[in-house]
Design a protein around this motif. Sequence first.
Motif, PDB file in Angstrom:
ATOM      1  N   VAL A  90     -24.988  -2.945  16.539  1.00  0.00           N
ATOM      2  CA  VAL A  90     -25.983  -3.719  15.781  1.00  0.00           C
ATOM      3  C   VAL A  90     -26.521  -4.810  16.700  1.00  0.00           C
ATOM      4  CG1 VAL A  90     -26.270  -5.231  13.778  1.00  0.00           C
ATOM      5  CG2 VAL A  90     -24.711  -3.281  13.652  1.00  0.00           C
ATOM      6  N   MET A  91     -27.816  -5.074  16.627  1.00  0.00           N
ATOM      7  CA  MET A  91     -28.382  -6.147  17.435  1.00  0.00           C
ATOM      8  C   MET A  91     -27.889  -7.503  16.920  1.00  0.00           C
ATOM      9  SD  MET A  91     -30.113  -5.073  19.995  1.00  0.00           S
ATOM     10  CE  MET A  91     -29.148  -3.595  20.226  1.00  0.00           C
ATOM     11  N   LEU A  92     -27.659  -8.417  17.815  1.00  0.00           N
ATOM     12  CA  LEU A  92     -27.080  -9.722  17.515  1.00  0.00           C
ATOM     13  C   LEU A  92     -27.785 -10.438  16.370  1.00  0.00           C
ATOM     14  CD1 LEU A  92     -25.034 -11.933  18.294  1.00  0.00           C
ATOM     15  CD2 LEU A  92     -26.676 -12.704  20.020  1.00  0.00           C
ATOM     16  N   ALA A  93     -29.096 -10.461  16.366  1.00  0.00           N
ATOM     17  CA  ALA A  93     -29.846 -11.169  15.321  1.00  0.00           C
ATOM     18  C   ALA A  93     -29.679 -10.527  13.949  1.00  0.00           C
ATOM     19  CB  ALA A  93     -31.328 -11.237  15.683  1.00  0.00           C
ATOM     20  N   GLU A  94     -29.283  -9.272  13.904  1.00  0.00           N
ATOM     21  CA  GLU A  94     -29.158  -8.546  12.639  1.00  0.00           C
ATOM     22  C   GLU A  94     -27.749  -8.584  12.055  1.00  0.00           C
ATOM     23  OE1 GLU A  94     -30.486  -4.587  13.523  1.00  0.00           O
ATOM     24  OE2 GLU A  94     -32.345  -5.330  14.416  1.00  0.00           O
ATOM     25  N   TYR A  95     -26.769  -9.030  12.846  1.00  0.00           N
ATOM     26  CA  TYR A  95     -25.391  -8.986  12.371  1.00  0.00           C
ATOM     27  C   TYR A  95     -25.084 -10.198  11.487  1.00  0.00           C
ATOM     28  CZ  TYR A  95     -20.430  -8.267  12.034  1.00  0.00           C
ATOM     29  OH  TYR A  95     -19.173  -8.061  11.533  1.00  0.00           O
ATOM     30  N   ASN A  96     -24.449  -9.949  10.355  1.00  0.00           N
ATOM     31  CA  ASN A  96     -24.055 -11.025   9.436  1.00  0.00           C
ATOM     32  C   ASN A  96     -22.597 -11.395   9.703  1.00  0.00           C
ATOM     33  OD1 ASN A  96     -26.520 -11.223   7.968  1.00  0.00           O
ATOM     34  ND2 ASN A  96     -26.012  -9.291   6.989  1.00  0.00           N
ATOM     35  N   TRP A  97     -22.402 -12.535  10.344  1.00  0.00           N
ATOM     36  CA  TRP A  97     -21.058 -12.993  10.689  1.00  0.00           C
ATOM     37  C   TRP A  97     -20.241 -13.332   9.461  1.00  0.00           C
ATOM     38  CZ3 TRP A  97     -19.962 -11.769  15.344  1.00  0.00           C
ATOM     39  CH2 TRP A  97     -20.910 -11.845  16.367  1.00  0.00           C
ATOM     40  N   LYS A  98     -18.954 -13.155   9.585  1.00  0.00           N
ATOM     41  CA  LYS A  98     -17.999 -13.531   8.547  1.00  0.00           C
ATOM     42  C   LYS A  98     -17.070 -14.588   9.119  1.00  0.00           C
ATOM     43  CE  LYS A  98     -17.856  -8.804   6.833  1.00  0.00           C
ATOM     44  NZ  LYS A  98     -17.046  -7.609   6.721  1.00  0.00           N
ATOM     45  N   PRO A  99     -16.565 -15.474   8.270  1.00  0.00           N
ATOM     46  CA  PRO A  99     -15.519 -16.379   8.757  1.00  0.00           C
ATOM     47  C   PRO A  99     -14.306 -15.567   9.194  1.00  0.00           C
ATOM     48  CG  PRO A  99     -16.332 -17.076   6.617  1.00  0.00           C
ATOM     49  CD  PRO A  99     -16.919 -15.715   6.892  1.00  0.00           C
ATOM     50  N   ARG A 100     -13.483 -16.159  10.030  1.00  0.00           N
ATOM     51  CA  ARG A 100     -12.249 -15.532  10.532  1.00  0.00           C
ATOM     52  C   ARG A 100     -12.568 -14.274  11.348  1.00  0.00           C
ATOM     53  NH1 ARG A 100      -8.343 -18.349  10.874  1.00  0.00           N
ATOM     54  NH2 ARG A 100      -6.926 -16.604  10.853  1.00  0.00           N
ATOM     55  N   THR A 101     -13.536 -14.409  12.237  1.00  0.00           N
ATOM     56  CA  THR A 101     -13.931 -13.322  13.122  1.00  0.00           C
ATOM     57  C   THR A 101     -13.245 -13.481  14.473  1.00  0.00           C
ATOM     58  OG1 THR A 101     -16.086 -12.941  12.073  1.00  0.00           O
ATOM     59  CG2 THR A 101     -15.909 -12.336  14.377  1.00  0.00           C
ATOM     60  N   LEU A 102     -12.846 -12.360  15.059  1.00  0.00           N
ATOM     61  CA  LEU A 102     -12.372 -12.331  16.434  1.00  0.00           C
ATOM     62  C   LEU A 102     -13.466 -11.663  17.250  1.00  0.00           C
ATOM     63  CD1 LEU A 102     -10.023 -12.832  18.471  1.00  0.00           C
ATOM     64  CD2 LEU A 102      -9.357 -10.447  18.048  1.00  0.00           C
ATOM     65  N   LEU A 103     -14.120 -12.421  18.122  1.00  0.00           N
ATOM     66  CA  LEU A 103     -15.152 -11.891  19.006  1.00  0.00           C
ATOM     67  C   LEU A 103     -14.464 -11.267  20.215  1.00  0.00           C
ATOM     68  CD1 LEU A 103     -17.566 -14.965  19.039  1.00  0.00           C
ATOM     69  CD2 LEU A 103     -17.722 -12.930  17.599  1.00  0.00           C
ATOM     70  N   VAL A 104     -14.700  -9.978  20.442  1.00  0.00           N
ATOM     71  CA  VAL A 104     -14.029  -9.249  21.510  1.00  0.00           C
ATOM     72  C   VAL A 104     -15.043  -8.896  22.595  1.00  0.00           C
ATOM     73  CG1 VAL A 104     -12.659  -7.217  22.098  1.00  0.00           C
ATOM     74  CG2 VAL A 104     -12.407  -8.270  19.832  1.00  0.00           C
ATOM     75  N   PHE A 105     -14.758  -9.326  23.823  1.00  0.00           N
ATOM     76  CA  PHE A 105     -15.626  -9.083  24.966  1.00  0.00           C
ATOM     77  C   PHE A 105     -14.868  -8.278  26.014  1.00  0.00           C
ATOM     78  CE2 PHE A 105     -16.932 -13.046  23.039  1.00  0.00           C
ATOM     79  CZ  PHE A 105     -18.313 -12.957  23.016  1.00  0.00           C
ATOM     80  N   GLY A 106     -15.481  -7.195  26.502  1.00  0.00           N
ATOM     81  CA  GLY A 106     -14.871  -6.388  27.549  1.00  0.00           C
ATOM     82  C   GLY A 106     -15.323  -6.823  28.931  1.00  0.00           C
ATOM     83  N   GLU A 107     -14.734  -6.212  29.936  1.00  0.00           N
ATOM     84  CA  GLU A 107     -15.040  -6.512  31.332  1.00  0.00           C
ATOM     85  C   GLU A 107     -16.391  -5.909  31.715  1.00  0.00           C
ATOM     86  OE1 GLU A 107     -14.078  -8.351  33.717  1.00  0.00           O
ATOM     87  OE2 GLU A 107     -15.051  -7.365  35.390  1.00  0.00           O
ATOM     88  N   GLU A 108     -17.063  -6.591  32.636  1.00  0.00           N
ATOM     89  CA  GLU A 108     -18.339  -6.088  33.143  1.00  0.00           C
ATOM     90  C   GLU A 108     -18.165  -4.696  33.734  1.00  0.00           C
ATOM     91  OE1 GLU A 108     -20.287  -8.838  35.821  1.00  0.00           O
ATOM     92  OE2 GLU A 108     -19.407 -10.478  34.678  1.00  0.00           O
ATOM     93  N   GLY A 109     -19.159  -3.868  33.546  1.00  0.00           N
ATOM     94  CA  GLY A 109     -19.129  -2.531  34.126  1.00  0.00           C
ATOM     95  C   GLY A 109     -18.360  -1.533  33.281  1.00  0.00           C
ATOM     96  N   VAL A 110     -17.269  -1.965  32.664  1.00  0.00           N
ATOM     97  CA  VAL A 110     -16.422  -1.079  31.862  1.00  0.00           C
ATOM     98  C   VAL A 110     -16.689  -1.290  30.377  1.00  0.00           C
ATOM     99  CG1 VAL A 110     -14.042  -0.443  31.338  1.00  0.00           C
ATOM    100  CG2 VAL A 110     -14.663  -1.128  33.651  1.00  0.00           C
ATOM    101  N   GLY A 111     -16.889  -2.534  29.990  1.00  0.00           N
ATOM    102  CA  GLY A 111     -17.083  -2.864  28.580  1.00  0.00           C
ATOM    103  C   GLY A 111     -15.758  -2.859  27.830  1.00  0.00           C
TER     104      GLY A 111
END
Length: 154
Positions: A90-111
């Motif tokens: 989902v595109m960032l502007a379209e996502y509806n955030w919820k409280p108690r979210t864990l934002l998960v980011f992967g490594e560059e190149g691998v994701g």
Amino acid sequence: VKKILSDTAFPYAVCFENWLGDFNISTGIRNANAFNARKVFYVGDKRWDRRGAVGVHNYTDVEFLASIDDLRAMKKDYTFVGIDNVPGAVMLAEYNWKPRTLLVFGEEGVGITLGMQAMCEALVAIPMFGSVRSLNCGTASGIVMHNFVSRIGK
């Protein structure tokens, strides 16, 4: 300072999966402090050179985990949202955030690994308008954390 930040933290935490670059890790932790995340989790075996964090690791809790299996127990506490430019995200502007979210980011190149993607309720992408296919991890984390705190509030 640490107590004030804890008392005023936004309802989210951040997870970096297998990031390799010391400056990216430091930037991600600085972003988590700037956007007052409750906590930072790092999954993988990398220990980083803390100098790039300019001391914010003293004010923002950073917990190192050996594998994604260590995160499974946190599914009862957080909504896992992966940040990656993969098909179906989902595109960032379209996502509806919820409280108690864990934002998960992967490594560059691998994701984000497939195992981590499977643990996520949603995948969110930052729209790109230039010729690059992706942003570095530190930059992406700052954009997403700012979007979260701007849209969800306390």
